[in-house]
Design a protein around this motif. Structure first.
Motif, PDB file in Angstrom:
ATOM      1  N   GLU A   1       0.810  -1.205   0.000  1.00 42.63           N
ATOM      2  CA  GLU A   1       0.000   0.000   0.000  1.00 42.63           C
ATOM      3  C   GLU A   1       0.849   1.261   0.000  1.00 42.63           C
ATOM      4  O   GLU A   1       1.865   1.339   0.688  1.00 42.63           O
ATOM      5  CB  GLU A   1      -0.928   0.018   1.214  1.00 42.63           C
ATOM      6  N   ILE A   2       0.410   2.228  -0.773  1.00 39.84           N
ATOM      7  CA  ILE A   2       1.015   3.563  -0.817  1.00 39.84           C
ATOM      8  C   ILE A   2      -0.057   4.537  -0.361  1.00 39.84           C
ATOM      9  O   ILE A   2      -1.191   4.479  -0.828  1.00 39.84           O
ATOM     10  CB  ILE A   2       1.498   3.916  -2.231  1.00 39.84           C
ATOM     11  N   GLU A   3       0.300   5.422   0.566  1.00 36.08           N
ATOM     12  CA  GLU A   3      -0.637   6.435   1.041  1.00 36.08           C
ATOM     13  C   GLU A   3      -0.239   7.796   0.496  1.00 36.08           C
ATOM     14  O   GLU A   3       0.940   8.133   0.467  1.00 36.08           O
ATOM     15  CB  GLU A   3      -0.660   6.486   2.554  1.00 36.08           C
ATOM     16  N   ALA A   4      -1.225   8.562   0.080  1.00 31.62           N
ATOM     17  CA  ALA A   4      -0.999   9.931  -0.401  1.00 31.62           C
ATOM     18  C   ALA A   4      -1.490  10.898   0.664  1.00 31.62           C
ATOM     19  O   ALA A   4      -2.586  10.746   1.187  1.00 31.62           O
ATOM     20  CB  ALA A   4      -1.746  10.151  -1.701  1.00 31.62           C
ATOM     21  N   LEU A   5      -0.661  11.879   0.991  1.00 36.44           N
ATOM     22  CA  LEU A   5      -1.006  12.885   1.984  1.00 36.44           C
ATOM     23  C   LEU A   5      -0.697  14.265   1.411  1.00 36.44           C
ATOM     24  O   LEU A   5       0.239  14.431   0.637  1.00 36.44           O
ATOM     25  CB  LEU A   5      -0.207  12.691   3.264  1.00 36.44           C
ATOM     26  N   ILE A   6      -1.464  15.265   1.838  1.00 33.26           N
ATOM     27  CA  ILE A   6      -1.215  16.642   1.425  1.00 33.26           C
ATOM     28  C   ILE A   6      -0.145  17.214   2.350  1.00 33.26           C
ATOM     29  O   ILE A   6      -0.253  17.119   3.570  1.00 33.26           O
ATOM     30  CB  ILE A   6      -2.500  17.493   1.501  1.00 33.26           C
ATOM     31  N   ASP A   7       0.889  17.797   1.748  1.00 30.82           N
ATOM     32  CA  ASP A   7       2.003  18.382   2.492  1.00 30.82           C
ATOM     33  C   ASP A   7       1.631  19.745   3.016  1.00 30.82           C
ATOM     34  O   ASP A   7       1.004  20.534   2.407  1.00 30.82           O
ATOM     35  CB  ASP A   7       3.222  18.482   1.576  1.00 30.82           C
TER      36      ASP A   7
END
Length: 107
Positions: free
Chosen positions: A101-107
């Motif tokens: 799994e890869i998680e995307a987060l807003i920086d």
């Protein structure tokens, strides 16, 4: 929660394929390709599956994912098991396996 599968082509485009195995488990028969599960928790918890070559850089996957989710690539950070992913890295470098799994987060 919805599930979508995308294949990243060599030109960076993606084609959507809705054939996911029972239980959401994805098994790819070709060893040179890997299927990664990508999730962005803050909007709708949609899971997208991307199939890519193990020696291709993550940049194409990241840009394609940002476009599909309407996220700004320059302000989005990707993590896998607690480590930040660089666009120049490859699944082989990180010893990733199908279904990681890869998680995307807003920086």
């Amino acid at each position: 929660m919805s599930t979508v599968r995308s294949d990243i082509t060599d030109d960076g485009n993606s084609s959507v394929n809705s054939s996911i195995n029972n239980g959401g488990e994805v098994i790819d028969q070709k060893e040179k390709r890997i299927v990664l599960k990508t999730r962005y928790h803050y909007r709708d918890d949609t899971v997208r599956y991307f199939k890519m070559n193990r020696n291709k850089q993550f940049e194409k996957l990241m840009k394609c994912y940002c476009a599909l989710q309407s996220l700004d690539f320059d302000n989005t950070v990707f993590f896998s098991y607690g480590r930040r992913l660089s666009p120049e890295q490859t699944p082989n470098e990180l010893d990733m396996k199908n279904g990681d799994e890869i998680e995307a987060l807003i920086d």
